[in-house]
Scaffold this active site. Sequence first.
Site, PDB file in Angstrom:
ATOM      1  N   GLU A   1      -5.770   6.697  -8.963  1.00 26.15           N
ATOM      2  CA  GLU A   1      -5.428   7.841  -8.133  1.00 26.15           C
ATOM      3  C   GLU A   1      -4.647   8.809  -9.014  1.00 26.15           C
ATOM      4  OE1 GLU A   1      -3.212   6.944  -4.578  1.00 26.15           O
ATOM      5  OE2 GLU A   1      -2.959   9.086  -4.171  1.00 26.15           O
TER       6      GLU A   1
ATOM      7  N   LYS B   1       4.549   3.795  -9.785  1.00 25.78           N
ATOM      8  CA  LYS B   1       4.414   5.201 -10.185  1.00 25.78           C
ATOM      9  C   LYS B   1       5.473   6.068  -9.511  1.00 25.78           C
ATOM     10  CE  LYS B   1      -0.164   5.306  -9.579  1.00 25.78           C
ATOM     11  NZ  LYS B   1      -1.500   5.899  -9.386  1.00 25.78           N
TER      12      LYS B   1
ATOM     13  N   ARG C   1      -1.726  -8.564 -10.367  1.00 22.92           N
ATOM     14  CA  ARG C   1      -1.374  -7.401 -11.165  1.00 22.92           C
ATOM     15  C   ARG C   1      -0.446  -7.810 -12.288  1.00 22.92           C
ATOM     16  NH1 ARG C   1      -0.555  -3.640  -7.617  1.00 22.92           N
ATOM     17  NH2 ARG C   1       0.478  -2.181  -8.962  1.00 22.92           N
TER      18      ARG C   1
HETATM   19  P1  ATP Z   1      -0.424   3.539  -6.115  1.00 26.32           P
HETATM   20  O1  ATP Z   1      -1.773   3.238  -5.552  1.00 26.32           O
HETATM   21  O2  ATP Z   1       0.693   2.888  -5.395  1.00 26.32           O
HETATM   22  O3  ATP Z   1      -0.191   4.967  -6.420  1.00 26.32           O
HETATM   23  P2  ATP Z   1      -1.383   2.007  -8.330  1.00 26.32           P
HETATM   24  O4  ATP Z   1      -0.602   1.505  -9.494  1.00 26.32           O
HETATM   25  O5  ATP Z   1      -2.139   1.068  -7.494  1.00 26.32           O
HETATM   26  O6  ATP Z   1      -0.356   2.848  -7.515  1.00 26.32           O
HETATM   27  P3  ATP Z   1      -3.861   3.362  -8.824  1.00 26.32           P
HETATM   28  O7  ATP Z   1      -4.086   4.667  -9.465  1.00 26.32           O
HETATM   29  O8  ATP Z   1      -4.346   3.156  -7.443  1.00 26.32           O
HETATM   30  O9  ATP Z   1      -2.313   3.124  -8.894  1.00 26.32           O
HETATM   31  O10 ATP Z   1      -4.407   2.216  -9.770  1.00 26.32           O
HETATM   32  C1  ATP Z   1      -5.661   2.246 -10.351  1.00 26.32           C
HETATM   33  C2  ATP Z   1      -6.126   0.857 -10.626  1.00 26.32           C
HETATM   34  O11 ATP Z   1      -5.217   0.198 -11.478  1.00 26.32           O
HETATM   35  C3  ATP Z   1      -6.216   0.053  -9.353  1.00 26.32           C
HETATM   36  O12 ATP Z   1      -7.465  -0.587  -9.344  1.00 26.32           O
HETATM   37  C4  ATP Z   1      -5.102  -0.928  -9.459  1.00 26.32           C
HETATM   38  O13 ATP Z   1      -5.447  -2.133  -8.875  1.00 26.32           O
HETATM   39  C5  ATP Z   1      -4.909  -1.077 -10.960  1.00 26.32           C
HETATM   40  N1  ATP Z   1      -3.517  -1.394 -11.271  1.00 26.32           N
HETATM   41  C6  ATP Z   1      -2.427  -0.699 -10.928  1.00 26.32           C
HETATM   42  N2  ATP Z   1      -1.311  -1.317 -11.333  1.00 26.32           N
HETATM   43  C7  ATP Z   1      -1.689  -2.445 -11.965  1.00 26.32           C
HETATM   44  C8  ATP Z   1      -1.003  -3.531 -12.602  1.00 26.32           C
HETATM   45  N3  ATP Z   1       0.321  -3.565 -12.676  1.00 26.32           N
HETATM   46  N4  ATP Z   1      -1.747  -4.511 -13.139  1.00 26.32           N
HETATM   47  C9  ATP Z   1      -3.081  -4.483 -13.080  1.00 26.32           C
HETATM   48  N5  ATP Z   1      -3.789  -3.515 -12.492  1.00 26.32           N
HETATM   49  C10 ATP Z   1      -3.119  -2.497 -11.930  1.00 26.32           C
END
Ligand code: ATP
Length: 570
Positions: free
Chosen positions: A45, A280, A270
């Site tokens: 995102e 984030k 994760r």
């Molecule tokens: P948010 O959705 O709360 O803004 P997010 O870290 O999930 O934060 P995204 O941009 O949705 O951000 O993440 C993109 C991809 O990265 C998603 O598929 C998510 O599962 C993966 N991802 C995010 N953080 C981690 C992590 N710490 N370890 C592994 N994969 C991650």
Amino acid sequence: MTQYGSPEREKTEEERSLNFIEQIITEDIKSGKNDGRVHTRFPPEPNGYLHIGHAKSICLNFGLAVKYNGLYNLRFDDTNPLTEEVEYVDSIMEDVRWLGFDWGDRLYYASDYFEQLYEWAEKLIIKGKAYVCELTAEEINARRGTPTRPGTESPYRNRGTEENLDLLRRMRKGEFREGEKVLRAKIDMSSPNMHMRDPVLYRIIHASHHRTGDRWCIYPTYDWAHGQSDSIERITHSICTLEFEVHRPLYDWFIRELEIFPSRQIEFARLNLSYTIMSKRKLLQLVKEGYVSGWNDPRMPTISGLRRRGYTPESIRYFSDRIGVAKRENVIDLALLEHSVREDLNKKATRVMAVLNPLKLVITNYPEGETEEVDAVINPEMPDPGKRKVPFTREILIEKDDFMEDPPKKFFRLAPGREVRLKYAYIIKCEKAVKNDHGEITELHCTYDPLTRSGMPDANRKVKSTIHWVSEPHAREVEVRLFDRLFLKEDPDDVEKGQDFKSSLNPESLKVTKGYISSGIDGAGALDKFQFERLGYFCVDPESKPDKMVFNRTVTLRDAWAKMAKNPQK
Ligand code: ATP
Ligand code: MG
């Protein structure tokens, strides 16, 4: 703290074979599912910069596609106009490319699917599986129930198809205010899975979107957009983090009701890193409130921060691979990430001698005004280590803490009457420490043994210690930024302890100092990597100028991980 892949044992042959996701994929290929196709995606995102957790996800998703001769997409999950920005889109693409992945022409945006998603929403209404609800967000929440107590059905749940269609169309046209109406799936208000209790699919947001402008004023929720985007792109294996496991029944429900491509969702744990926050929202707070200089501050766990810190793409990919994929939450030791970059830089970084905390040393029996050149090794780890000339003179600088006037037993470096070797040059003996009126040591007087230089008869004479040095007249002053962990606590974000992550910020995470270097850095440009002998790995900051060079310390040489691996019980 769980030590997944803890250092005390290397992986066994079996563990090194297939992880659980690879097992699933291999079985799918064997059974001919999706004609043996493997197609993955990374769906960020664009509401912040990518961090090391995302790097793990990228390496996993794209790595699997590469391994199984498949394809991978980069898809921006841009369904929330309120938090998303083009700056983030650009930075994400730069970071993914830098990591070493090329998505070719497979760059997609969930916002490109808005029309398709809307059509599917109408389809659900026609099937009697969705309705326009006029409860407020608070009312919806209040009626949701709890996992053990069923929710209450909305009074709008049984509207007729025509009325629902008419209202949704008018929502789309912008006839209503934000929060006035939402579209909800009609599933089961008493499902034990809260996500199945008539989840919201569309809400009204009167805001411009960075790609669709003002074309839309209803926006799909994450749940309504995410799985369907995977189906549209015919993603075979939709890999996501564990928190989405409970959403899977909902995504499968959409797939069944819409009769669309059945992407298979697989969840993994994760990445959590000690001494690091990965949210984030919190990282944005550090940026906005000035705790760091920006998203790419070298102390940030962002990919751009790590890059500026001196990390290489290879080190991050290696790290990602090394930690594997887990099914349960765990915390990885930050020392493993640091170990990964050390291993890579050891092979790549040019060696130079730099003195950060100088003490002047005069070699009293060395001719005044003379400069000789000694050979220094560029990188002993390379097949062809290479050599570079380093100027040697009567007056040099050494590190202050390589001398002790009154050394304890285990100190083998310079002290009155002691000998050490100057790296690549002579053995010297300390004759005298010169002091000022305050009793502080201002310089050392030493003598050298001319027969101990390489090529001379006593070149191999052993002394207990070798120290680095820099010719004083040739020394060039540079700025050196010594970075340390941003947080003092292993879990900076310990919500259970009610601790605010900002209270565990390390006040000494950045120390700016001067360094002195006599040779080896001419023409060095942004992000060029060096090992300052005995001190650590450093890189040229991108904002460094030729007349005012700035170096960032990536890591010191002390490898806590390697040490633990050798000596697990300590
Ligand atoms: P948010 O959705 O709360 O803004 P997010 O870290 O999930 O934060 P995204 O941009 O949705 O951000 O993440 C993109 C991809 O990265 C998603 O598929 C998510 O599962 C993966 N991802 C995010 N953080 C981690 C992590 N710490 N370890 C592994 N994969 C991650
Ligand atoms: Mg997310």
